[in-house]
Write a protein that holds these residues in place. Structure first.
Motif, PDB file in Angstrom:
ATOM      1  N   SER A   8      11.145  17.621 -53.576  1.00 13.43           N
ATOM      2  CA  SER A   8      10.701  17.630 -52.186  1.00 13.43           C
ATOM      3  C   SER A   8       9.382  18.388 -52.141  1.00 13.43           C
ATOM      4  O   SER A   8       9.319  19.532 -52.571  1.00 13.43           O
ATOM      5  CB  SER A   8      11.719  18.339 -51.287  1.00 13.43           C
ATOM      6  N   ILE A   9       8.351  17.758 -51.633  1.00 11.02           N
ATOM      7  CA  ILE A   9       7.047  18.404 -51.509  1.00 11.02           C
ATOM      8  C   ILE A   9       6.765  18.601 -50.030  1.00 11.02           C
ATOM      9  O   ILE A   9       6.877  17.663 -49.241  1.00 11.02           O
ATOM     10  CB  ILE A   9       5.937  17.571 -52.168  1.00 11.02           C
ATOM     11  N   ILE A  10       6.408  19.802 -49.666  1.00  9.67           N
ATOM     12  CA  ILE A  10       6.197  20.178 -48.267  1.00  9.67           C
ATOM     13  C   ILE A  10       4.713  20.476 -48.059  1.00  9.67           C
ATOM     14  O   ILE A  10       4.140  21.295 -48.775  1.00  9.67           O
ATOM     15  CB  ILE A  10       7.060  21.401 -47.911  1.00  9.67           C
ATOM     16  N   ILE A  11       4.115  19.796 -47.086  1.00  6.62           N
ATOM     17  CA  ILE A  11       2.715  20.043 -46.743  1.00  6.62           C
ATOM     18  C   ILE A  11       2.664  20.557 -45.310  1.00  6.62           C
ATOM     19  O   ILE A  11       2.883  19.793 -44.372  1.00  6.62           O
ATOM     20  CB  ILE A  11       1.848  18.777 -46.860  1.00  6.62           C
ATOM     21  N   PRO A  12       2.400  21.849 -45.127  1.00  4.08           N
ATOM     22  CA  PRO A  12       2.193  22.345 -43.762  1.00  4.08           C
ATOM     23  C   PRO A  12       0.775  22.006 -43.318  1.00  4.08           C
ATOM     24  O   PRO A  12      -0.154  22.051 -44.127  1.00  4.08           O
ATOM     25  CB  PRO A  12       2.386  23.859 -43.907  1.00  4.08           C
ATOM     26  N   THR A  13       0.590  21.646 -42.044  1.00  8.47           N
ATOM     27  CA  THR A  13      -0.745  21.255 -41.593  1.00  8.47           C
ATOM     28  C   THR A  13      -0.986  21.628 -40.138  1.00  8.47           C
ATOM     29  O   THR A  13      -0.049  21.680 -39.339  1.00  8.47           O
ATOM     30  CB  THR A  13      -0.966  19.740 -41.784  1.00  8.47           C
ATOM     31  N   PHE A  14      -2.222  21.884 -39.837  1.00  8.07           N
ATOM     32  CA  PHE A  14      -2.669  22.085 -38.455  1.00  8.07           C
ATOM     33  C   PHE A  14      -4.160  21.794 -38.408  1.00  8.07           C
ATOM     34  O   PHE A  14      -4.941  22.431 -39.113  1.00  8.07           O
ATOM     35  CB  PHE A  14      -2.395  23.523 -37.984  1.00  8.07           C
ATOM     36  N   ASN A  15      -4.544  20.794 -37.637  1.00  7.03           N
ATOM     37  CA  ASN A  15      -5.954  20.413 -37.504  1.00  7.03           C
ATOM     38  C   ASN A  15      -6.610  20.141 -38.855  1.00  7.03           C
ATOM     39  O   ASN A  15      -7.715  20.601 -39.130  1.00  7.03           O
ATOM     40  CB  ASN A  15      -6.741  21.491 -36.754  1.00  7.03           C
ATOM     41  N   ARG A  16      -5.935  19.430 -39.726  1.00 13.53           N
ATOM     42  CA  ARG A  16      -6.452  19.161 -41.079  1.00 13.53           C
ATOM     43  C   ARG A  16      -6.620  17.667 -41.339  1.00 13.53           C
ATOM     44  O   ARG A  16      -6.605  17.220 -42.478  1.00 13.53           O
ATOM     45  CB  ARG A  16      -5.520  19.761 -42.122  1.00 13.53           C
ATOM     46  N   SER A  64       3.674  29.805 -42.540  1.00 16.28           N
ATOM     47  CA  SER A  64       4.954  30.198 -43.148  1.00 16.28           C
ATOM     48  C   SER A  64       6.124  29.543 -42.428  1.00 16.28           C
ATOM     49  O   SER A  64       7.063  29.050 -43.069  1.00 16.28           O
ATOM     50  CB  SER A  64       5.108  31.719 -43.136  1.00 16.28           C
ATOM     51  N   ALA A  65       6.083  29.518 -41.103  1.00 11.10           N
ATOM     52  CA  ALA A  65       7.146  28.860 -40.326  1.00 11.10           C
ATOM     53  C   ALA A  65       7.169  27.365 -40.620  1.00 11.10           C
ATOM     54  O   ALA A  65       8.235  26.759 -40.735  1.00 11.10           O
ATOM     55  CB  ALA A  65       6.952  29.116 -38.833  1.00 11.10           C
ATOM     56  N   ALA A  66       5.987  26.762 -40.768  1.00  8.27           N
ATOM     57  CA  ALA A  66       5.922  25.332 -41.084  1.00  8.27           C
ATOM     58  C   ALA A  66       6.513  25.062 -42.467  1.00  8.27           C
ATOM     59  O   ALA A  66       7.262  24.096 -42.658  1.00  8.27           O
ATOM     60  CB  ALA A  66       4.481  24.847 -41.015  1.00  8.27           C
ATOM     61  N   ARG A  67       6.202  25.912 -43.443  1.00 10.81           N
ATOM     62  CA  ARG A  67       6.769  25.741 -44.785  1.00 10.81           C
ATOM     63  C   ARG A  67       8.290  25.900 -44.751  1.00 10.81           C
ATOM     64  O   ARG A  67       9.018  25.128 -45.380  1.00 10.81           O
ATOM     65  CB  ARG A  67       6.159  26.757 -45.751  1.00 10.81           C
ATOM     66  N   ARG A  76      16.026  17.165 -51.868  1.00 10.05           N
ATOM     67  CA  ARG A  76      16.052  17.023 -53.329  1.00 10.05           C
ATOM     68  C   ARG A  76      16.388  18.366 -53.984  1.00 10.05           C
ATOM     69  O   ARG A  76      16.373  19.409 -53.365  1.00 10.05           O
ATOM     70  CB  ARG A  76      14.701  16.520 -53.846  1.00 10.05           C
ATOM     71  N   GLU A  77      16.660  18.313 -55.302  1.00 11.46           N
ATOM     72  CA  GLU A  77      17.045  19.532 -56.038  1.00 11.46           C
ATOM     73  C   GLU A  77      15.926  20.560 -56.127  1.00 11.46           C
ATOM     74  O   GLU A  77      16.176  21.756 -56.175  1.00 11.46           O
ATOM     75  CB  GLU A  77      17.482  19.190 -57.476  1.00 11.46           C
ATOM     76  N   TRP A  78      14.696  20.112 -56.216  1.00 14.23           N
ATOM     77  CA  TRP A  78      13.549  20.990 -56.381  1.00 14.23           C
ATOM     78  C   TRP A  78      12.609  20.816 -55.206  1.00 14.23           C
ATOM     79  O   TRP A  78      12.427  19.711 -54.705  1.00 14.23           O
ATOM     80  CB  TRP A  78      12.820  20.661 -57.689  1.00 14.23           C
ATOM     81  N   ALA A  79      11.993  21.898 -54.777  1.00  9.72           N
ATOM     82  CA  ALA A  79      11.030  21.849 -53.668  1.00  9.72           C
ATOM     83  C   ALA A  79       9.755  22.559 -54.084  1.00  9.72           C
ATOM     84  O   ALA A  79       9.781  23.513 -54.868  1.00  9.72           O
ATOM     85  CB  ALA A  79      11.612  22.514 -52.425  1.00  9.72           C
ATOM     86  N   GLY A  80       8.650  22.086 -53.573  1.00 10.12           N
ATOM     87  CA  GLY A  80       7.354  22.704 -53.847  1.00 10.12           C
ATOM     88  C   GLY A  80       6.473  22.570 -52.627  1.00 10.12           C
ATOM     89  O   GLY A  80       6.819  21.881 -51.665  1.00 10.12           O
ATOM     90  N   TYR A  81       5.352  23.224 -52.665  1.00  9.29           N
ATOM     91  CA  TYR A  81       4.416  23.200 -51.544  1.00  9.29           C
ATOM     92  C   TYR A  81       3.065  22.688 -52.025  1.00  9.29           C
ATOM     93  O   TYR A  81       2.658  22.947 -53.151  1.00  9.29           O
ATOM     94  CB  TYR A  81       4.246  24.600 -50.950  1.00  9.29           C
ATOM     95  N   LEU A  82       2.376  21.969 -51.152  1.00  6.28           N
ATOM     96  CA  LEU A  82       1.033  21.481 -51.434  1.00  6.28           C
ATOM     97  C   LEU A  82       0.212  21.695 -50.175  1.00  6.28           C
ATOM     98  O   LEU A  82       0.599  21.239 -49.096  1.00  6.28           O
ATOM     99  CB  LEU A  82       1.069  19.986 -51.789  1.00  6.28           C
ATOM    100  N   ASP A  83      -0.882  22.415 -50.294  1.00  7.34           N
ATOM    101  CA  ASP A  83      -1.750  22.611 -49.131  1.00  7.34           C
ATOM    102  C   ASP A  83      -2.629  21.380 -48.946  1.00  7.34           C
ATOM    103  O   ASP A  83      -2.880  20.630 -49.880  1.00  7.34           O
ATOM    104  CB  ASP A  83      -2.596  23.869 -49.305  1.00  7.34           C
ATOM    105  N   THR A  84      -3.114  21.195 -47.728  1.00  6.88           N
ATOM    106  CA  THR A  84      -3.855  19.977 -47.387  1.00  6.88           C
ATOM    107  C   THR A  84      -5.168  19.834 -48.144  1.00  6.88           C
ATOM    108  O   THR A  84      -5.682  18.727 -48.256  1.00  6.88           O
ATOM    109  CB  THR A  84      -4.142  19.909 -45.878  1.00  6.88           C
ATOM    110  N   ASP A  85      -5.708  20.909 -48.667  1.00  7.19           N
ATOM    111  CA  ASP A  85      -6.961  20.800 -49.410  1.00  7.19           C
ATOM    112  C   ASP A  85      -6.743  20.779 -50.924  1.00  7.19           C
ATOM    113  O   ASP A  85      -7.666  20.959 -51.698  1.00  7.19           O
ATOM    114  CB  ASP A  85      -7.922  21.922 -49.025  1.00  7.19           C
ATOM    115  N   ASN A  86      -5.506  20.528 -51.361  1.00  4.13           N
ATOM    116  CA  ASN A  86      -5.183  20.431 -52.779  1.00  4.13           C
ATOM    117  C   ASN A  86      -4.715  19.028 -53.115  1.00  4.13           C
ATOM    118  O   ASN A  86      -4.367  18.254 -52.226  1.00  4.13           O
ATOM    119  CB  ASN A  86      -4.099  21.445 -53.163  1.00  4.13           C
TER     120      ASN A  86
END
Length: 125
Positions: A8-16, A64-67, A76-86
């Motif tokens: 599971s990949i989580i992308i937090p965003t605001f005005n991006r 942090s709240a968005a993540r 899914r079994e594994w989770a990660g984070y990806l920022d909008t500029d990556n």
């Protein structure tokens, strides 16, 4: 755990909107079959909705709240984070799967390669 771990990949965003498409595309173009992408919009904008993507709105409570909201929605079994500029390389999940299968750790991190100077930061799995 299933035969192949899911991610599971989580992308937090605001005005991006100016940069999020490339981040989303880098996940959707993975050559690994079992993943979900969760975009948590922290500003009520409808930036996207398609295929494997879960779209959640958030009340502009911060990254942090968005993540955390995205993590609660992950299945899914594994989770990660990806920022909008990556961006992710196309084999990111396959490399991650190998690390999970051979490494035995409960937490992993990835290297970062700067686009401008191609410098790699961090150690390999």
């Amino acid at each position: 755990m299933s035969l192949r771990p899911g991610f599971s990949i989580i992308i937090p965003t605001f005005n991006r909107a100016f940069c999020i498409c490339e981040a989303v595309d880098s996940v959707l173009m993975q050559n690994y079959p079992d993943f979900e992408l969760i975009v948590v919009d922290d500003g009520y904008g409808a930036e996207m909705a398609c295929g494997r993507l879960k779209y959640l709105q958030s009340g502009h409570e911060g990254v942090s709240a968005a993540r955390n909201k995205g993590l609660r929605a992950a299945t899914r079994e594994w989770a990660g984070y990806l920022d909008t500029d990556n961006r992710m390389c196309a084999d990111y999940f396959a490399v991650f799967e190998n690390a999970v299968r051979t490494g035995g750790a409960k937490c992993y991190y990835a290297q970062i390669k700067h686009l401008n100077n191609r410098r790699v930061v961090g150690r390999a799995y």
